[in-house]
Design a protein around this motif. Structure first.
Motif, PDB file in Angstrom:
ATOM      1  N   ASP A 190      18.253  27.869 -40.440  1.00 35.93           N
ATOM      2  CA  ASP A 190      17.510  26.663 -40.075  1.00 35.93           C
ATOM      3  C   ASP A 190      18.287  25.896 -39.015  1.00 35.93           C
ATOM      4  O   ASP A 190      19.366  26.328 -38.576  1.00 35.93           O
ATOM      5  CB  ASP A 190      17.246  25.784 -41.302  1.00 35.93           C
ATOM      6  N   LEU A 191      17.750  24.761 -38.583  1.00 33.08           N
ATOM      7  CA  LEU A 191      18.366  23.995 -37.507  1.00 33.08           C
ATOM      8  C   LEU A 191      19.745  23.489 -37.886  1.00 33.08           C
ATOM      9  O   LEU A 191      20.673  23.547 -37.067  1.00 33.08           O
ATOM     10  CB  LEU A 191      17.455  22.824 -37.122  1.00 33.08           C
ATOM     11  N   ALA A 330      16.495  14.320 -33.955  1.00 32.35           N
ATOM     12  CA  ALA A 330      15.666  14.421 -32.749  1.00 32.35           C
ATOM     13  C   ALA A 330      15.187  15.844 -32.513  1.00 32.35           C
ATOM     14  O   ALA A 330      14.005  16.076 -32.233  1.00 32.35           O
ATOM     15  CB  ALA A 330      16.464  13.927 -31.534  1.00 32.35           C
ATOM     16  N   LEU A 331      16.081  16.810 -32.637  1.00 37.34           N
ATOM     17  CA  LEU A 331      15.695  18.198 -32.387  1.00 37.34           C
ATOM     18  C   LEU A 331      14.727  18.697 -33.448  1.00 37.34           C
ATOM     19  O   LEU A 331      13.803  19.465 -33.147  1.00 37.34           O
ATOM     20  CB  LEU A 331      16.938  19.084 -32.325  1.00 37.34           C
ATOM     21  N   ALA A 332      14.912  18.274 -34.681  1.00 32.78           N
ATOM     22  CA  ALA A 332      13.976  18.667 -35.738  1.00 32.78           C
ATOM     23  C   ALA A 332      12.581  18.118 -35.457  1.00 32.78           C
ATOM     24  O   ALA A 332      11.569  18.817 -35.652  1.00 32.78           O
ATOM     25  CB  ALA A 332      14.481  18.177 -37.091  1.00 32.78           C
ATOM     26  N   GLU A 333      12.520  16.880 -34.984  1.00 30.73           N
ATOM     27  CA  GLU A 333      11.215  16.305 -34.678  1.00 30.73           C
ATOM     28  C   GLU A 333      10.565  17.008 -33.492  1.00 30.73           C
ATOM     29  O   GLU A 333       9.354  17.254 -33.485  1.00 30.73           O
ATOM     30  CB  GLU A 333      11.350  14.806 -34.392  1.00 30.73           C
ATOM     31  N   ILE A 334      11.375  17.349 -32.495  1.00 31.60           N
ATOM     32  CA  ILE A 334      10.839  18.080 -31.334  1.00 31.60           C
ATOM     33  C   ILE A 334      10.278  19.428 -31.767  1.00 31.60           C
ATOM     34  O   ILE A 334       9.147  19.804 -31.414  1.00 31.60           O
ATOM     35  CB  ILE A 334      11.928  18.260 -30.262  1.00 31.60           C
ATOM     36  N   LEU A 335      11.048  20.174 -32.541  1.00 38.31           N
ATOM     37  CA  LEU A 335      10.596  21.492 -32.977  1.00 38.31           C
ATOM     38  C   LEU A 335       9.363  21.383 -33.870  1.00 38.31           C
ATOM     39  O   LEU A 335       8.453  22.217 -33.794  1.00 38.31           O
ATOM     40  CB  LEU A 335      11.727  22.211 -33.710  1.00 38.31           C
ATOM     41  N   ALA A 381       0.703  16.145 -22.350  1.00 34.67           N
ATOM     42  CA  ALA A 381       0.683  15.120 -23.396  1.00 34.67           C
ATOM     43  C   ALA A 381       1.767  15.388 -24.436  1.00 34.67           C
ATOM     44  O   ALA A 381       2.439  14.455 -24.911  1.00 34.67           O
ATOM     45  CB  ALA A 381      -0.698  15.075 -24.056  1.00 34.67           C
ATOM     46  N   LEU A 382       1.948  16.658 -24.798  1.00 34.96           N
ATOM     47  CA  LEU A 382       2.980  17.017 -25.768  1.00 34.96           C
ATOM     48  C   LEU A 382       4.375  16.675 -25.243  1.00 34.96           C
ATOM     49  O   LEU A 382       5.207  16.115 -25.964  1.00 34.96           O
ATOM     50  CB  LEU A 382       2.881  18.510 -26.093  1.00 34.96           C
ATOM     51  N   LEU A 383       4.640  16.994 -23.980  1.00 35.87           N
ATOM     52  CA  LEU A 383       5.960  16.720 -23.413  1.00 35.87           C
ATOM     53  C   LEU A 383       6.211  15.227 -23.256  1.00 35.87           C
ATOM     54  O   LEU A 383       7.355  14.776 -23.351  1.00 35.87           O
ATOM     55  CB  LEU A 383       6.119  17.449 -22.076  1.00 35.87           C
ATOM     56  N   ASP A 384       5.168  14.454 -23.035  1.00 37.76           N
ATOM     57  CA  ASP A 384       5.337  13.000 -23.020  1.00 37.76           C
ATOM     58  C   ASP A 384       5.819  12.507 -24.391  1.00 37.76           C
ATOM     59  O   ASP A 384       6.685  11.626 -24.478  1.00 37.76           O
ATOM     60  CB  ASP A 384       4.019  12.312 -22.652  1.00 37.76           C
ATOM     61  N   GLN A 385       5.267  13.083 -25.445  1.00 38.07           N
ATOM     62  CA  GLN A 385       5.711  12.730 -26.793  1.00 38.07           C
ATOM     63  C   GLN A 385       7.178  13.110 -27.002  1.00 38.07           C
ATOM     64  O   GLN A 385       7.968  12.339 -27.558  1.00 38.07           O
ATOM     65  CB  GLN A 385       4.846  13.431 -27.837  1.00 38.07           C
ATOM     66  N   ILE A 386       7.532  14.306 -26.550  1.00 37.24           N
ATOM     67  CA  ILE A 386       8.907  14.778 -26.712  1.00 37.24           C
ATOM     68  C   ILE A 386       9.867  13.922 -25.901  1.00 37.24           C
ATOM     69  O   ILE A 386      10.981  13.607 -26.358  1.00 37.24           O
ATOM     70  CB  ILE A 386       8.993  16.269 -26.328  1.00 37.24           C
ATOM     71  N   ASP A 387       9.461  13.510 -24.708  1.00 34.12           N
ATOM     72  CA  ASP A 387      10.305  12.625 -23.903  1.00 34.12           C
ATOM     73  C   ASP A 387      10.647  11.346 -24.657  1.00 34.12           C
ATOM     74  O   ASP A 387      11.785  10.852 -24.598  1.00 34.12           O
ATOM     75  CB  ASP A 387       9.600  12.257 -22.593  1.00 34.12           C
ATOM     76  N   ARG A 388       9.670  10.798 -25.360  1.00 31.46           N
ATOM     77  CA  ARG A 388       9.930   9.561 -26.102  1.00 31.46           C
ATOM     78  C   ARG A 388      10.950   9.799 -27.219  1.00 31.46           C
ATOM     79  O   ARG A 388      11.783   8.921 -27.505  1.00 31.46           O
ATOM     80  CB  ARG A 388       8.613   9.016 -26.661  1.00 31.46           C
ATOM     81  N   ILE A 389      10.919  10.956 -27.826  1.00 27.15           N
ATOM     82  CA  ILE A 389      11.911  11.297 -28.839  1.00 27.15           C
ATOM     83  C   ILE A 389      13.301  11.375 -28.214  1.00 27.15           C
ATOM     84  O   ILE A 389      14.287  10.860 -28.763  1.00 27.15           O
ATOM     85  CB  ILE A 389      11.553  12.634 -29.522  1.00 27.15           C
ATOM     86  N   VAL A 390      13.393  12.016 -27.058  1.00 25.04           N
ATOM     87  CA  VAL A 390      14.668  12.174 -26.361  1.00 25.04           C
ATOM     88  C   VAL A 390      15.249  10.816 -25.979  1.00 25.04           C
ATOM     89  O   VAL A 390      16.437  10.540 -26.192  1.00 25.04           O
ATOM     90  CB  VAL A 390      14.495  13.067 -25.113  1.00 25.04           C
ATOM     91  N   VAL A 391      14.425   9.954 -25.406  1.00 32.16           N
ATOM     92  CA  VAL A 391      14.894   8.629 -24.992  1.00 32.16           C
ATOM     93  C   VAL A 391      15.357   7.829 -26.202  1.00 32.16           C
ATOM     94  O   VAL A 391      16.418   7.178 -26.176  1.00 32.16           O
ATOM     95  CB  VAL A 391      13.785   7.888 -24.225  1.00 32.16           C
ATOM     96  N   ALA A 392      14.595   7.857 -27.288  1.00 30.30           N
ATOM     97  CA  ALA A 392      14.970   7.118 -28.493  1.00 30.30           C
ATOM     98  C   ALA A 392      16.284   7.629 -29.074  1.00 30.30           C
ATOM     99  O   ALA A 392      17.041   6.860 -29.695  1.00 30.30           O
ATOM    100  CB  ALA A 392      13.857   7.219 -29.537  1.00 30.30           C
ATOM    101  N   ALA A 393      16.577   8.917 -28.853  1.00 33.41           N
ATOM    102  CA  ALA A 393      17.813   9.511 -29.369  1.00 33.41           C
ATOM    103  C   ALA A 393      19.004   9.273 -28.448  1.00 33.41           C
ATOM    104  O   ALA A 393      20.131   9.655 -28.783  1.00 33.41           O
ATOM    105  CB  ALA A 393      17.615  11.016 -29.577  1.00 33.41           C
ATOM    106  N   GLY A 394      18.758   8.652 -27.277  1.00 37.24           N
ATOM    107  CA  GLY A 394      19.848   8.416 -26.331  1.00 37.24           C
ATOM    108  C   GLY A 394      20.138   9.597 -25.433  1.00 37.24           C
ATOM    109  O   GLY A 394      21.256   9.725 -24.910  1.00 37.24           O
ATOM    110  N   GLY A 395      19.141  10.450 -25.222  1.00 37.15           N
ATOM    111  CA  GLY A 395      19.345  11.637 -24.410  1.00 37.15           C
ATOM    112  C   GLY A 395      18.705  11.537 -23.042  1.00 37.15           C
ATOM    113  O   GLY A 395      18.259  10.471 -22.606  1.00 37.15           O
ATOM    114  N   ARG A 396      18.626  12.654 -22.338  1.00 33.01           N
ATOM    115  CA  ARG A 396      18.034  12.708 -21.006  1.00 33.01           C
ATOM    116  C   ARG A 396      17.568  14.119 -20.693  1.00 33.01           C
ATOM    117  O   ARG A 396      17.853  15.076 -21.426  1.00 33.01           O
ATOM    118  CB  ARG A 396      19.016  12.220 -19.948  1.00 33.01           C
TER     119      ARG A 396
END
Length: 443
Positions: A190-191, A330-335, A381-396
């Motif tokens: 698993d992750l 963050a990665l779990a939510e993305i996956l 639309a899916l990648l826009d959602q994932i971008d918000r997860i990345v930003v909230a996690a402090g990533g880029r």
């Protein structure tokens, strides 16, 4: 002419000119606006397409000097990594950092500050540069390095070609005894297991995880982690006595001769492939073996024009990095969003990263996940959602792979943007050095 990146999305018209004589570059740069350099076209999105004019650098392909004692190599910026490998691996030298394809130019490697499977230990390509030659927007050619025009150097490495045209570079190759990699495969169910395996592989020179983006539930993020070391002469002679110590890349035998139908890659086909791939890799778990350097570092280079498998509309690569503290959540939510969407990522790679060394470099301490998704309206639309997860996690997101992120996502991920823009203003780059990526992101 109509230009596109490796992902084949987006496409833009741009005047295309070839560079062949370094002495002609200053005049051409000074007399042009809306220009950007382009190497072998392996940036995935719009980073290497000028808003007005695109300067092809493949003609700047000469090797200038090499010192076998130190490994110091000086080349022009249009030199392909594949040609460097062909010339120097038989002599027992390997580049300090290589990305996932050898079909890139040295100038492109600098502009994107490429990272490899050894970033957790050795940093990115820019960390191994001793000097580069840059033609500024004014046409002036300057030498830059860690201790010479250091601010300009740090802005150019990872600066996506937006400070000027790179015409040459000096870096050190590292000596290797063979062209073989001793690989160990670690199976993660698993992750959490994948992240732990990458942490536990910190001592390995190279490590990378293939991650199953279709697995769900308790198996979310199941992975195969490939840890590797350059094999010694004794290891190869003992285990493969008839094999050449320093083999060249085998010519590609496979190719995709035409655009495949859009639905060739779907959830069912990718799930079937992933199941077979995981089972095959799991059979070799924790049993070290020797593998040729080419499939270990550049597995997709063995398939000519593999980008055609996504169909004519192309695909989007999404590569993010998130810090350790927020990585698992963050990665779990993305996956989870990927699996619930029904979208199939044919290629999914997870790596551990160290700190970035330059002003606009992508790496930061943490974990990077790269995904390939076929272009559809739903994918955006899916990648826009994932971008918000990345930003909230402090990533880029990685600019060399990007084709669609918003200015808000970009600005949130790159806090040094203001310093980068100040330096660009000081050298007269705004409006002069401009790609469709820089125009889209407001750089």
């Amino acid at each position: 002419m109509l230009l596109e990146g490796w992902g084949r999305y987006p496409r833009f018209e741009s005047e295309a000119l070839g560079l062949g004589d370094p002495l002609a570059v200053p005049g051409l740069v000074a007399s042009s606006r809306g220009i950007i350099a382009r190497g072998n076209g392996r940036a995935y999105g719009d980073a290497a397409i000028g808003t007005r004019r695109t300067l092809g650098a493949l003609g700047l392909d000469r090797m200038k000097a090499f010192d076998p004692q130190s490994g110091r190599l000086t080349v022009e910026a249009g030199m392909l990594l594949s040609d460097i490998l062909a010339a120097f691996l038989p002599r027992g030298f390997f580049p300090p950092v290589v990305p996932g394809t050898k079909l890139v130019t040295v100038g492109g490697m600098i502009a994107a500050d490429v990272h490899g499977k050894n970033h957790h230990r050795d940093g990115s390509f820019g960390d191994h540069l001793e000097q580069l030659t840059l033609v500024l927007p004014s046409g002036q050619a300057v030498a830059c390095g860690p201790s010479e025009n250091a601010d300009l150097f740090r802005a150019t490495v990872g600066g996506m070609g937006l400070t000027g045209i790179i015409t040459g570079a000096t870096f050190r190759m590292k000596p290797v005894e063979t062209g073989w990699i001793r690989q160990r495969t670690i199976v993660a169910k698993d992750l959490a297991g994948a992240l732990k395996a990458l942490d536990d592989s910190d001592a390995a020179t190279y490590s990378v995880a293939w991650i199953d983006c279709v697995a769900r539930g308790a198996g979310l993020g199941r992975s195969l982690i490939f840890a590797g070391e350059h094999a010694t002469r004794q290891e190869v002679s003992s285990e493969r006595p008839d094999a050449p110590l320093l083999p060249l890349a085998s010519p590609g035998r496979l190719g995709v001769p035409f655009d495949l139908p859009a639905m060739t890659l779907n959830k069912a086909s990718v799930a079937a492939f992933n199941e077979l791939y995981f089972r095959r890799g799991a059979r070799n778990g924790d049993k070290p073996f020797l593998t040729h350097w080419h499939p270990y570092f550049f597995p997709l280079d063995g398939v000519d024009r593999w980008n055609r498998i996504y169909g004519r509309r192309g695909f989007l690569q999404h590569q993010c990095v998130v810090p350790p503290a927020t990585a698992h959540a963050a990665l779990a939510e993305i996956l989870d969003r990927i699996t619930r969407s029904g979208k199939a990522s044919f290629l999914a790679v997870l790596k551990k990263m160290g700190a970035g060394g330059s002003l606009m470099s992508f790496p930061m301490p943490g974990y990077t996940l790269a995904l390939d998704l076929r272009v559809t309206d739903e994918t955006f639309a899916l990648l826009d959602q994932i971008d918000r997860i990345v930003v909230a996690a402090g990533g880029r997101l990685y600019l060399a792979k990007d084709a669609r992120q918003s200015r808000q996502t970009f600005e949130a991920g790159y806090p040094t943007l203001g310093r980068f823009n100040d330096l660009r203003s000081a050298i007269g780059a705004p409006g002069h050095m401009a790609s469709h990526l820089s125009s889209r992101l407001g750089i």
